[in-house]
Write an enzyme that holds these catalytic residues in place. Sequence first.
Site, short mmCIF file in Angstrom:
data_model
loop_
_atom_site.label_atom_id
_atom_site.label_comp_id
_atom_site.label_asym_id
_atom_site.label_seq_id
_atom_site.Cartn_x
_atom_site.Cartn_y
_atom_site.Cartn_z
N GLY A 1 30.12 45.01 37.64
CA GLY A 1 31.26 44.38 38.27
C GLY A 1 32.55 45.06 38.72
N CYS B 1 34.62 48.73 30.36
CA CYS B 1 35.49 48.40 31.67
C CYS B 1 35.62 49.70 32.50
CB CYS B 1 36.73 47.95 31.13
SG CYS B 1 37.82 47.63 32.77
N LEU B 2 35.44 49.83 33.84
CA LEU B 2 35.56 50.93 34.58
C LEU B 2 36.63 51.40 34.42
CD1 LEU B 2 32.97 49.95 37.32
CD2 LEU B 2 32.64 51.33 35.51
N HIS C 1 40.87 40.77 35.50
CA HIS C 1 41.53 41.98 36.11
C HIS C 1 42.64 41.25 37.13
CE1 HIS C 1 39.89 45.57 34.77
NE2 HIS C 1 38.63 45.15 34.90
N HIS D 1 35.81 38.51 32.72
CA HIS D 1 36.37 39.98 32.72
C HIS D 1 37.07 40.18 34.03
CE1 HIS D 1 36.03 44.22 31.21
NE2 HIS D 1 36.26 44.35 32.73
N GLU D 2 36.45 39.70 35.06
CA GLU D 2 36.80 40.32 36.35
C GLU D 2 38.02 39.34 36.98
OE1 GLU D 2 35.65 43.07 37.29
OE2 GLU D 2 33.90 42.98 36.30
N GLN E 1 41.16 46.96 40.48
CA GLN E 1 40.89 48.07 40.02
C GLN E 1 41.01 49.12 40.98
OE1 GLN E 1 37.12 46.12 38.04
NE2 GLN E 1 37.55 47.80 36.73
O1 K1U Z 1 35.33 45.28 35.60
C1 K1U Z 1 34.75 46.38 35.27
O2 K1U Z 1 35.29 47.35 34.64
C2 K1U Z 1 33.11 46.48 35.07
C3 K1U Z 1 32.53 46.25 33.77
C4 K1U Z 1 32.02 44.95 33.70
C5 K1U Z 1 31.89 44.43 32.57
C6 K1U Z 1 30.87 44.96 31.67
C7 K1U Z 1 30.41 44.46 30.45
C8 K1U Z 1 31.06 43.23 29.97
C9 K1U Z 1 31.80 42.65 30.86
C10 K1U Z 1 32.26 43.20 31.82
C11 K1U Z 1 31.62 47.36 33.90
O3 K1U Z 1 30.53 47.28 34.50
S1 K1U Z 1 31.48 48.47 32.49
C12 K1U Z 1 30.11 49.30 32.46
C13 K1U Z 1 28.82 48.57 32.40
O4 K1U Z 1 28.81 47.59 31.53
C14 K1U Z 1 27.28 49.37 32.62
C15 K1U Z 1 27.21 50.33 33.18
C16 K1U Z 1 26.25 50.93 33.57
C17 K1U Z 1 24.85 50.19 33.53
C18 K1U Z 1 25.17 48.91 32.65
C19 K1U Z 1 26.19 48.26 32.40
ZN ZN Z 2 36.99 45.85 33.74
#
Ligand code: K1U
Ligand code: ZN
Length: 193
Positions: A71, A117-118, A163, A159-160, A76
């Site tokens: 996501g 979270c990225l 943000h 979560h988004e 972000q």
């Molecule tokens: O919003 C963001 O920072 C993105 C975040 C979204 C998220 C992940 C997990 C739970 C709630 C929201 C991410 O994508 S973190 C990375 C991640 O989850 C992932 C990365 C590579 C493969 C699979 C998952």
């Molecule tokens: Zn995030």
Amino acid sequence: MPNNLTNSTMLAVVYARLLETRHKQMSLLNILEFPDPRLRTVAKPVTEVDDSVRALVSDMLETMYDAPGIGLAATQVNVHQRIVVIDLSEDASKPQVFINPEIEVLDDAICETQEGCLSVPGFYETIDRPEHIRLKALDQDGKPFEMEPDGLMAVCIQHEIDHLNGKLFVDYLSAFKRDRIKKKLEKLQRKKN
Ligand code: K1U
Ligand code: ZN
């Protein structure tokens, strides 16, 4: 294209357009990292879903796939408009776009999920969120739609939306844990710069 152009000029024009398209498809945006204060900005609703919004959506998808993540919210990438992209598929085949997303919590059920979270790279924590929600948003053509997501989709969209409201998953943690993450990330950021 005007028909009085020579073949080589036409080829040059076609090539330039191709390059432009390729370039557009590959625009990676910079992802802000905690504790950057710009992540605390409350995003504004999109008033018109036009080509500039669609171009941003396309860049956000590229950025999310490259990260990689499931996501990304416009906040972000330092754009303070209410735009979210999500793709929960394993092969980047199901991009979903949510413009001006709004949720309603349907009952008291709570789900516990390990969230990442990225903008908080390298840290994963268990967070409790409502499990059953109704979601209303506009798609990338500006058409309204509704859904009742559950599981990871329900968690991810919440979560988004956090943000877009300037909130991060670390805000659900104790001040002690949040501060420890902040200090570790600041140290890494000093090393990078
Ligand atoms: O919003 C963001 O920072 C993105 C975040 C979204 C998220 C992940 C997990 C739970 C709630 C929201 C991410 O994508 S973190 C990375 C991640 O989850 C992932 C990365 C590579 C493969 C699979 C998952
Ligand atoms: Zn995030």
